[in-house]
Design an enzyme around this catalytic site. Structure first.
Site, PDB file in Angstrom:
ATOM      1  CB  CYS A 119      30.635 -16.189  66.593  1.00  0.00           C
ATOM      2  SG  CYS A 119      29.828 -17.663  67.407  1.00  0.00           S
ATOM      3  CB  CYS A 140      32.736 -24.445  66.275  1.00  0.00           C
ATOM      4  SG  CYS A 140      33.753 -23.055  65.811  1.00  0.00           S
TER       5      CYS A 140
END
Length: 276
Positions: free
Chosen positions: A75, A219
């Site tokens: 992430c 993201c």
């Protein structure tokens, strides 16, 4: 058991960050779902767990859990928050922080003005390693999904991404096509889906439907994947500004075999404690 945590975000992609170095913590799927509930828990896109390093050459081990209880490999927005967290909490005094993840090693560099640059590693195009069911690596794949034909690039940034170019992100079918592609049978571990609008060779607009989380405000790995696919398809070059619903990131990639660099903000919101 009472645990201390911090709430942080990277461009609105929000995290609960937990120090697993100075406090003993264990999260099962049920606990993660409860904590991730925005009405009955704390609420987060992902929970980030800081653990002691598994390797003496590294500073920490970095684990990431979705609000549905699943653990994920990588992430990017979380990595920036991870770097700020370990400095804010006095777990390190370094500006350059090396960490391991489920998918490999990354290096985090603390910059001025709460910005963090992350060496996201070398993108992976080999279908078996993404994983993606295809005969060979291609720059563009044709998929037949839910009675429609989709042209996309597929790459792993430590987690799998499918990138589709669209005329406008405003009208992109994120909520309809996103979940269909996420669970498409050619992606055995599911996939993150990026909808990319090319503004110029150095700027894109992007929306991402994240595996296990749905559409998020930003993201980081999705931004990296979109730029890599755009450069590979000769639509982008150099340092690219990626405009996401939550704000902008800057992504650089020098081509096959080179690592991807992501620069963006990491914000500390508040500290708290909760009974597990």
């Amino acid at each position: 058991m009472l645990i201390q945590f911090s709430k942080m975000h990277g461009l609105g992609n929000d995290f609960v960050v937990v120090d697993g170095v100075t406090q003993k913590v264990f999260f099962n799927a049920e606990t993660l779902k409860r904590l991730g509930d925005r009405h009955f828990g704390i609420g987060f896109d992902q929970l980030l767990l800081v653990e002691p390093p598994y390797d003496p050459d590294l500073d920490f081990h970095y684990r990431i859990f979705n609000a549905d209880g699943s653990e994920v490999q990588q992430c990017g927005n979380g990595a920036r928050c991870f770097a700020r967290f370990v400095r804010l909490k006095g777990l390190t005094n370094k500006d350059r922080i090396a960490v391991s993840t489920v998918s490999g090693r990354i290096v985090l560099q603390l910059e001025d003005n709460d910005q963090v640059t992350v060496n996201m590693g070398v993108p992976e195009f080999e279908p078996a390693k993404i994983p993606f069911r295809a005969l060979k690596a291609e720059k563009l794949y044709l998929l037949r999904v839910a009675e429609q034909t989709v042209m996309c690039g597929v790459v792993s940034m430590g987690n799998p991404h499918c990138v589709i170019e669209v005329p406008s992100v405003k009208d992109a079918p994120v909520e309809t096509l996103g979940p269909k592609l996420e669970s498409f049978d050619r992606f055995p571990e599911r996939i993150n889906v990026g909808f990319m609008e090319v503004v110029s060779a150095s700027e894109i607009n992007l929306r991402v439907y994240e595996r296990g989380a749905g559409e998020t405000l930003a993201c980081g790995t999705g931004a990296c994947a979109a730029v890599v696919v755009g450069i590979q398809q000769e639509k982008l070059k150099g340092r690219v500004k990626v405009n996401l619903p939550g704000g902008s990131l800057y992504i650089s990639w020098n081509g096959p075999g080179s690592p991807v660099y992501m620069t963006g903000p990491a914000e500390h919101v508040f500290d708290g404690q909760i009974e597990l």
